[in-house]
Design a protein around this motif. Sequence first.
Motif, PDB file in Angstrom:
ATOM      1  N   VAL A 274       0.875  -1.173   0.000  1.00 59.57           N
ATOM      2  CA  VAL A 274       0.000   0.000   0.000  1.00 59.57           C
ATOM      3  C   VAL A 274       0.912   1.223   0.000  1.00 59.57           C
ATOM      4  O   VAL A 274       1.687   1.424   0.935  1.00 59.57           O
ATOM      5  CB  VAL A 274      -0.938   0.023   1.221  1.00 59.57           C
ATOM      6  N   THR A 275       0.858   2.000  -1.075  1.00 58.65           N
ATOM      7  CA  THR A 275       1.728   3.156  -1.220  1.00 58.65           C
ATOM      8  C   THR A 275       0.891   4.432  -1.261  1.00 58.65           C
ATOM      9  O   THR A 275      -0.296   4.398  -1.626  1.00 58.65           O
ATOM     10  CB  THR A 275       2.580   3.061  -2.504  1.00 58.65           C
ATOM     11  N   GLN A 276       1.518   5.543  -0.918  1.00 59.22           N
ATOM     12  CA  GLN A 276       0.770   6.800  -0.887  1.00 59.22           C
ATOM     13  C   GLN A 276       1.658   7.974  -1.265  1.00 59.22           C
ATOM     14  O   GLN A 276       2.802   8.072  -0.824  1.00 59.22           O
ATOM     15  CB  GLN A 276       0.178   7.036   0.505  1.00 59.22           C
ATOM     16  N   ARG A 277       1.100   8.860  -2.088  1.00 62.06           N
ATOM     17  CA  ARG A 277       1.734  10.127  -2.422  1.00 62.06           C
ATOM     18  C   ARG A 277       0.642  11.193  -2.375  1.00 62.06           C
ATOM     19  O   ARG A 277      -0.218  11.249  -3.259  1.00 62.06           O
ATOM     20  CB  ARG A 277       2.373  10.089  -3.802  1.00 62.06           C
ATOM     21  N   GLY A 278       0.675  12.009  -1.327  1.00 59.59           N
ATOM     22  CA  GLY A 278      -0.395  12.969  -1.121  1.00 59.59           C
ATOM     23  C   GLY A 278      -1.703  12.231  -0.895  1.00 59.59           C
ATOM     24  O   GLY A 278      -1.765  11.257  -0.128  1.00 59.59           O
ATOM     25  N   PRO A 279      -2.783  12.619  -1.563  1.00 60.55           N
ATOM     26  CA  PRO A 279      -4.065  11.925  -1.387  1.00 60.55           C
ATOM     27  C   PRO A 279      -4.174  10.617  -2.173  1.00 60.55           C
ATOM     28  O   PRO A 279      -5.118   9.856  -1.983  1.00 60.55           O
ATOM     29  CB  PRO A 279      -5.084  12.953  -1.895  1.00 60.55           C
TER      30      PRO A 279
ATOM     31  N   ILE B  63      -5.763   2.467  -7.747  1.00 62.17           N
ATOM     32  CA  ILE B  63      -5.898   3.553  -6.781  1.00 62.17           C
ATOM     33  C   ILE B  63      -7.190   3.365  -6.006  1.00 62.17           C
ATOM     34  O   ILE B  63      -8.278   3.304  -6.598  1.00 62.17           O
ATOM     35  CB  ILE B  63      -5.891   4.915  -7.500  1.00 62.17           C
ATOM     36  N   SER B  64      -7.066   3.239  -4.688  1.00 58.28           N
ATOM     37  CA  SER B  64      -8.252   3.054  -3.852  1.00 58.28           C
ATOM     38  C   SER B  64      -7.863   3.244  -2.390  1.00 58.28           C
ATOM     39  O   SER B  64      -6.803   2.772  -1.968  1.00 58.28           O
ATOM     40  CB  SER B  64      -8.844   1.653  -4.044  1.00 58.28           C
ATOM     41  N   PRO B  65      -8.719   3.900  -1.591  1.00 56.63           N
ATOM     42  CA  PRO B  65      -8.439   4.020  -0.157  1.00 56.63           C
ATOM     43  C   PRO B  65      -8.767   2.738   0.607  1.00 56.63           C
ATOM     44  O   PRO B  65      -8.363   2.580   1.754  1.00 56.63           O
ATOM     45  CB  PRO B  65      -9.350   5.174   0.281  1.00 56.63           C
ATOM     46  N   ASP B  66      -9.507   1.826  -0.038  1.00 60.14           N
ATOM     47  CA  ASP B  66      -9.901   0.563   0.595  1.00 60.14           C
ATOM     48  C   ASP B  66      -8.933  -0.530   0.133  1.00 60.14           C
ATOM     49  O   ASP B  66      -9.151  -1.175  -0.894  1.00 60.14           O
ATOM     50  CB  ASP B  66     -11.341   0.211   0.218  1.00 60.14           C
ATOM     51  N   SER B  67      -7.872  -0.760   0.884  1.00 61.96           N
ATOM     52  CA  SER B  67      -6.821  -1.688   0.455  1.00 61.96           C
ATOM     53  C   SER B  67      -7.291  -3.134   0.446  1.00 61.96           C
ATOM     54  O   SER B  67      -6.873  -3.921  -0.414  1.00 61.96           O
ATOM     55  CB  SER B  67      -5.590  -1.532   1.356  1.00 61.96           C
ATOM     56  N   ASP B  68      -8.144  -3.513   1.391  1.00 65.64           N
ATOM     57  CA  ASP B  68      -8.637  -4.896   1.421  1.00 65.64           C
ATOM     58  C   ASP B  68      -9.449  -5.203   0.168  1.00 65.64           C
ATOM     59  O   ASP B  68      -9.272  -6.253  -0.467  1.00 65.64           O
ATOM     60  CB  ASP B  68      -9.485  -5.134   2.672  1.00 65.64           C
ATOM     61  N   ASN B  69     -10.335  -4.293  -0.206  1.00 67.46           N
ATOM     62  CA  ASN B  69     -11.130  -4.497  -1.414  1.00 67.46           C
ATOM     63  C   ASN B  69     -10.247  -4.436  -2.654  1.00 67.46           C
ATOM     64  O   ASN B  69     -10.471  -5.178  -3.623  1.00 67.46           O
ATOM     65  CB  ASN B  69     -12.229  -3.441  -1.498  1.00 67.46           C
ATOM     66  N   ALA B  70      -9.232  -3.571  -2.634  1.00 67.83           N
ATOM     67  CA  ALA B  70      -8.323  -3.467  -3.776  1.00 67.83           C
ATOM     68  C   ALA B  70      -7.581  -4.776  -4.012  1.00 67.83           C
ATOM     69  O   ALA B  70      -7.412  -5.201  -5.162  1.00 67.83           O
ATOM     70  CB  ALA B  70      -7.333  -2.326  -3.552  1.00 67.83           C
ATOM     71  N   LEU B  71      -7.150  -5.428  -2.939  1.00 70.81           N
ATOM     72  CA  LEU B  71      -6.440  -6.701  -3.087  1.00 70.81           C
ATOM     73  C   LEU B  71      -7.340  -7.751  -3.718  1.00 70.81           C
ATOM     74  O   LEU B  71      -6.904  -8.518  -4.581  1.00 70.81           O
ATOM     75  CB  LEU B  71      -5.927  -7.186  -1.730  1.00 70.81           C
ATOM     76  N   VAL B  72      -8.613  -7.774  -3.315  1.00 65.52           N
ATOM     77  CA  VAL B  72      -9.567  -8.720  -3.909  1.00 65.52           C
ATOM     78  C   VAL B  72      -9.722  -8.435  -5.400  1.00 65.52           C
ATOM     79  O   VAL B  72      -9.733  -9.358  -6.228  1.00 65.52           O
ATOM     80  CB  VAL B  72     -10.931  -8.631  -3.193  1.00 65.52           C
ATOM     81  N   THR B  73      -9.832  -7.160  -5.753  1.00 64.01           N
ATOM     82  CA  THR B  73      -9.990  -6.779  -7.164  1.00 64.01           C
ATOM     83  C   THR B  73      -8.747  -7.121  -7.977  1.00 64.01           C
ATOM     84  O   THR B  73      -8.836  -7.649  -9.092  1.00 64.01           O
ATOM     85  CB  THR B  73     -10.284  -5.279  -7.284  1.00 64.01           C
ATOM     86  N   LEU B  74      -7.580  -6.837  -7.432  1.00 61.34           N
ATOM     87  CA  LEU B  74      -6.332  -7.140  -8.136  1.00 61.34           C
ATOM     88  C   LEU B  74      -6.150  -8.634  -8.326  1.00 61.34           C
ATOM     89  O   LEU B  74      -5.699  -9.097  -9.378  1.00 61.34           O
ATOM     90  CB  LEU B  74      -5.150  -6.555  -7.370  1.00 61.34           C
ATOM     91  N   ASP B  75      -6.502  -9.406  -7.302  1.00 57.84           N
ATOM     92  CA  ASP B  75      -6.412 -10.860  -7.399  1.00 57.84           C
ATOM     93  C   ASP B  75      -7.365 -11.375  -8.484  1.00 57.84           C
ATOM     94  O   ASP B  75      -7.017 -12.272  -9.257  1.00 57.84           O
ATOM     95  CB  ASP B  75      -6.732 -11.492  -6.049  1.00 57.84           C
ATOM     96  N   GLY B  76      -8.567 -10.791  -8.545  1.00 61.25           N
ATOM     97  CA  GLY B  76      -9.520 -11.192  -9.577  1.00 61.25           C
ATOM     98  C   GLY B  76      -9.027 -10.851 -10.974  1.00 61.25           C
ATOM     99  O   GLY B  76      -9.199 -11.632 -11.916  1.00 61.25           O
TER     100      GLY B  76
END
Length: 228
Positions: free
Chosen positions: A143-148, A194-207
């Motif tokens: 999980v990386t971040q640059r500004g918002p 890009i998403s503030p919800d990292s858990d949901n992002a991991l599910v999407t990336l895995d899919g």
Amino acid sequence: MKLATDRRRLLMGGAMLGIAGLGQALYPRRYTQPISSSQFEALFPHQMGEWSYAAASGLVLPPQDQLSKMLYEQLMTRVYTQDGSDDSDAIMLLAAYSSQQEGRLQVHRPEVCYPAAGFTINSSRDVTVAIGDGKSIPARFLVTQRGPRIENVLYWTRVGNDFPLRWAEQRIDMAIDNLHGFVPDGLLGRVSMISPDSDNALVTLDGFFRSMLGALKPPGRKMLIGDR
């Protein structure tokens, strides 16, 4: 006396030739031939399940110095969007490949290029991604971040048929392959969103990863996951 000296020289010369020949026989050799840009890009279809190709830019890349230009023979970046969704759920795909991994051709990991691009790594952990038939390969989720902007990154590295998660593991895998007489090829695969919800992002990336594997032909699957 001269005869004995000549005999010693002959024996020493023969021994040196033998050692040179043995060294040449044991010298690691390339076992994967280079691939052209058009051949490399053709491995990845524009349609992957419900995901469609949208653009070829917008990704975080290594700094463009002389070293980064030497790292890979092929570097492909694409953006995919899910059919019927807006661009906010876009998946960014990066595939970087070299037909021979040597000491100076190290996989450029996101832990390096994201901070170089001004990102902070908020978290990093080992995960696995399924490849079918009950099998999986090791990967890392950052999980990386640059500004918002919060970018969630799932990536894996393939060196030959191994999947090292860390630089030291990568060096060991390369050394083992060298001892077996060949120089392995290497690929870094990276999907991010890009998403503030990292858990949901991991599910999407895995899919997306599973959709991608399902859409690839055998040469493309081999490029991503070797002979697994």
